[in-house]
Scaffold this motif. Structure first.
Motif, mmCIF file in Angstrom:
data_model
loop_
_atom_site.group_PDB
_atom_site.id
_atom_site.type_symbol
_atom_site.label_atom_id
_atom_site.label_comp_id
_atom_site.label_asym_id
_atom_site.label_seq_id
_atom_site.Cartn_x
_atom_site.Cartn_y
_atom_site.Cartn_z
ATOM 1 N N GLN B 181 38.301 40.147 37.897
ATOM 2 C CA GLN B 181 38.794 40.580 36.603
ATOM 3 C C GLN B 181 38.787 42.105 36.523
ATOM 4 O O GLN B 181 38.010 42.759 37.212
ATOM 5 C CB GLN B 181 37.910 40.000 35.485
ATOM 6 C CG GLN B 181 37.904 38.478 35.476
ATOM 7 C CD GLN B 181 37.051 37.909 34.360
ATOM 8 O OE1 GLN B 181 35.991 38.436 34.058
ATOM 9 N NE2 GLN B 181 37.521 36.835 33.737
ATOM 10 N N GLU B 182 39.666 42.642 35.671
ATOM 11 C CA GLU B 182 39.709 44.089 35.493
ATOM 12 C C GLU B 182 39.638 44.451 34.013
ATOM 13 O O GLU B 182 39.927 43.624 33.140
ATOM 14 C CB GLU B 182 40.983 44.687 36.103
ATOM 15 C CG GLU B 182 42.244 44.312 35.366
ATOM 16 C CD GLU B 182 43.459 45.109 35.822
ATOM 17 O OE1 GLU B 182 43.378 45.781 36.860
ATOM 18 O OE2 GLU B 182 44.493 45.039 35.129
ATOM 19 N N SER B 183 39.260 45.706 33.766
ATOM 20 C CA SER B 183 39.129 46.164 32.380
ATOM 21 C C SER B 183 39.370 47.670 32.311
ATOM 22 O O SER B 183 39.034 48.406 33.240
ATOM 23 C CB SER B 183 37.717 45.857 31.861
ATOM 24 O OG SER B 183 37.486 46.488 30.627
ATOM 25 N N THR B 184 39.949 48.107 31.220
ATOM 26 C CA THR B 184 40.132 49.551 31.030
ATOM 27 C C THR B 184 38.938 50.175 30.328
ATOM 28 O O THR B 184 38.728 51.379 30.413
ATOM 29 C CB THR B 184 41.396 49.828 30.183
ATOM 30 O OG1 THR B 184 41.278 49.108 28.949
ATOM 31 C CG2 THR B 184 42.651 49.385 30.918
ATOM 32 N N ASP B 185 38.164 49.341 29.600
ATOM 33 C CA ASP B 185 37.070 49.897 28.800
ATOM 34 C C ASP B 185 35.696 49.343 29.182
ATOM 35 O O ASP B 185 34.704 49.599 28.500
ATOM 36 C CB ASP B 185 37.333 49.635 27.315
ATOM 37 C CG ASP B 185 37.478 48.148 27.013
ATOM 38 O OD1 ASP B 185 37.318 47.327 27.952
ATOM 39 O OD2 ASP B 185 37.767 47.801 25.861
ATOM 40 N N ASP B 186 35.646 48.559 30.253
ATOM 41 C CA ASP B 186 34.399 47.960 30.715
ATOM 42 C C ASP B 186 33.822 46.979 29.678
ATOM 43 O O ASP B 186 32.628 46.731 29.662
ATOM 44 C CB ASP B 186 33.362 49.043 31.047
ATOM 45 C CG ASP B 186 32.289 48.532 32.004
ATOM 46 O OD1 ASP B 186 32.529 47.500 32.669
ATOM 47 O OD2 ASP B 186 31.208 49.137 32.072
ATOM 48 N N ALA B 187 34.696 46.466 28.820
ATOM 49 C CA ALA B 187 34.228 45.525 27.793
ATOM 50 C C ALA B 187 35.090 44.267 27.770
ATOM 51 O O ALA B 187 34.581 43.143 27.814
ATOM 52 C CB ALA B 187 34.234 46.193 26.426
ATOM 53 N N THR B 188 36.401 44.466 27.713
ATOM 54 C CA THR B 188 37.324 43.332 27.683
ATOM 55 C C THR B 188 37.986 43.184 29.044
ATOM 56 O O THR B 188 38.686 44.094 29.504
ATOM 57 C CB THR B 188 38.415 43.558 26.610
ATOM 58 O OG1 THR B 188 37.767 43.790 25.356
ATOM 59 C CG2 THR B 188 39.329 42.342 26.515
ATOM 60 N N PHE B 189 37.758 42.030 29.686
ATOM 61 C CA PHE B 189 38.255 41.836 31.050
ATOM 62 C C PHE B 189 39.368 40.792 31.088
ATOM 63 O O PHE B 189 39.323 39.808 30.339
ATOM 64 C CB PHE B 189 37.108 41.393 31.967
ATOM 65 C CG PHE B 189 36.192 42.519 32.358
ATOM 66 C CD1 PHE B 189 36.362 43.182 33.563
ATOM 67 C CD2 PHE B 189 35.170 42.925 31.515
ATOM 68 C CE1 PHE B 189 35.519 44.223 33.925
ATOM 69 C CE2 PHE B 189 34.330 43.968 31.866
ATOM 70 C CZ PHE B 189 34.502 44.625 33.073
ATOM 71 N N THR B 190 40.346 41.025 31.971
ATOM 72 C CA THR B 190 41.397 40.035 32.210
ATOM 73 C C THR B 190 41.419 39.706 33.697
ATOM 74 O O THR B 190 41.109 40.560 34.547
ATOM 75 C CB THR B 190 42.781 40.562 31.785
ATOM 76 O OG1 THR B 190 43.018 41.795 32.476
ATOM 77 C CG2 THR B 190 42.852 40.782 30.294
ATOM 78 N N THR B 191 41.799 38.471 34.010
ATOM 79 C CA THR B 191 41.776 38.006 35.403
ATOM 80 C C THR B 191 43.010 38.495 36.160
ATOM 81 O O THR B 191 44.131 38.393 35.664
ATOM 82 C CB THR B 191 41.718 36.473 35.423
ATOM 83 O OG1 THR B 191 40.502 36.065 34.775
ATOM 84 C CG2 THR B 191 41.739 35.942 36.849
ATOM 85 N N ILE B 192 42.784 39.037 37.385
ATOM 86 C CA ILE B 192 43.914 39.474 38.207
ATOM 87 C C ILE B 192 44.037 38.677 39.511
ATOM 88 O O ILE B 192 45.099 38.646 40.109
ATOM 89 C CB ILE B 192 43.826 40.980 38.538
ATOM 90 C CG1 ILE B 192 42.506 41.328 39.240
ATOM 91 C CG2 ILE B 192 44.002 41.817 37.275
ATOM 92 C CD1 ILE B 192 42.453 42.760 39.763
ATOM 93 N N SER B 193 42.974 38.045 39.957
ATOM 94 C CA SER B 193 43.029 37.205 41.168
ATOM 95 C C SER B 193 42.161 35.979 40.964
ATOM 96 O O SER B 193 41.050 36.088 40.445
ATOM 97 C CB SER B 193 42.498 37.947 42.398
ATOM 98 O OG SER B 193 43.426 38.854 42.897
#
Lengths: 140, 244
Positions: B181-193
């Motif tokens: 998962q990735e996040s721009t703010d280290d709080a809300t993550f979205t799955t990329i793989s």
């Protein structure tokens, strides 16, 4: 000049963003080798070998030291410039004003990371001449 | 980071952890720099951006048990496999390299007064990946858990490569699944793989994904595959990075 301790050797290389990075604090061995072709032109009847001066010059800088995998440190710098154009600056006696400075355009064509269980993780790298001459000036 | 002791080097051959049997390793990276010196030049001139290559040399103590050194290298000789090399260890945040290699040389040595040893040389067969470990740990409970996030600093859009290595898996019919998962703010993550759930050990999976955020983390889940699961336990390693 008095004999020179090697503990102050200065080593700088440009990273992939062309920013000069000092790697002296991670390095503990550096060898700058200069060479010049001197074609052998000995012919029948000569007693001693004869060679022609003013041949093609070359140089190679070998560096080794203690590896660091943290961002912007030695692994990031050397991995980033592998095979790419960079500049190297080498001061055998350090980088204080007036000390000798070798500087040139280079290609990093060899980078190794090594670990033996009883020791520290180490690195070694080799820089070869890319374009133009090696300049020998002094640090300012 | 302080200077790094080599006693924690982690070497993963496919989905196997070889660190307990190896005691010496060298990853050597090279780049062609073709000599293009011509008449009139004073100092040799070389081209940049030449062909890159790498070689991993490993040595250590021989083990002929199932799934150990001898079996691994015998199977690998001449074949391609994905290896991981982490000079400072494979816990979260630590830097390493993931690679595809062909084993071109495997030697077993024994002298009467010493221990049986092995050495092997593996040559690169495709790109080398500069990665950071997202975690190297063991989970032993049904359910999902998030690993700590790692700050990759670079926030520009680019292709990242993610790796999921299942080293051991025990219990009655468990499955371990993972995603990155990735996040721009280290709080809300979205799955990329998303990696396919694994029910056997000694496997490694790789997947590429587009990424534009600076924080990445792994998320793992243990589930029952068929008839329920008893005492699940899995050791895995996850990493993420980009190709050279």
């Amino acid at each position: 000049m008095a004999k020179i301790s090697a503990r102050n050797v200065s080593l700088g290389i440009d990273d992939s963003a062309a920013a000069c990075q000092s790697i002296s604090g991670r390095s503990n061995t550096a060898t700058m080798s200069f060479s010049a072709e001197a074609p052998d032109v000995s012919a029948f009847g000569t007693t001693y070998r004869e060679r022609v001066p003013d041949g093609l010059k070359d140089w190679e800088l070998s560096v080794s030291g203690l590896w660091d995998g943290v961002a912007s440190q030695i692994d990031s710098i050397l991995f980033g410039i592998l095979g790419a154009s960079t500049r190297v600056a080498y001061g055998p006696a350090g980088s204080t004003s007036g000390c000798t400075k070798y500087e040139a355009s280079a290609v990093c064509n060899d980078y190794s990371v090594e670990g033996s269980v009883e020791g520290a993780v180490t690195f070694s790298a080799i820089f070869a001449a890319r374009s133009g001459s090696m300049t020998r000036t002094t640090w300012t | 980071m302080g200077k790094v002791t080599a006693r924690n080097v982690k070497l993963f051959g496919g989905g196997r952890n070889l660190s307990g049997r190896a005691n010496s390793s060298t990853l050597s990276l090279t780049a062609e720099a073709t000599d293009v010196s011509a008449y009139g030049t004073d100092t040799r001139e070389r081209l940049q951006d030449g062909l890159l290559d790498y070689e991993l040399s490993v040595a250590g103590w021989m083990d002929v048990s199932a799934c150990q050194v001898d079996e691994l290298f015998s199977d690998l000789l001449g074949a391609s496999a994905r290896w991981g090399y982490y000079p400072a260890g494979a816990t979260a945040c630590l830097a390493g390299k993931e690679m595809n290699v062909v084993c071109g040389d495997y030697s077993s040595e024994g002298a009467v007064e010493g221990a049986a040893t092995f050495s092997a040389t593996l040559s690169g067969s495709s790109a080398l990946f500069d990665v950071n470990s997202l975690g190297y740990t063991t989970v032993s409970a049904i359910g999902s858990s998030n690993l700590g996030s790692v700050d990759f600093t670079a926030a520009c859009a680019h292709t990242v490569w993610n790796f999921f290595r299942v080293l051991t898996i025990a219990g009655s019919t468990p499955e371990i699944a993972a995603c990155i998962q990735e996040s721009t703010d280290d709080a809300t993550f979205t799955t990329i793989s998303v990696f396919t759930a694994a029910s056997t050990a000694n496997q490694v999976f790789a997947a590429s994904a587009a990424s534009s955020a600076r924080y990445r983390r792994g998320r793992v889940a243990i589930a029952a595959s068929a008839n329920g699961v008893v005492s699940p336990c899995a050791t895995f390693q996850i990493s993420s990075g980009s190709a050279k």
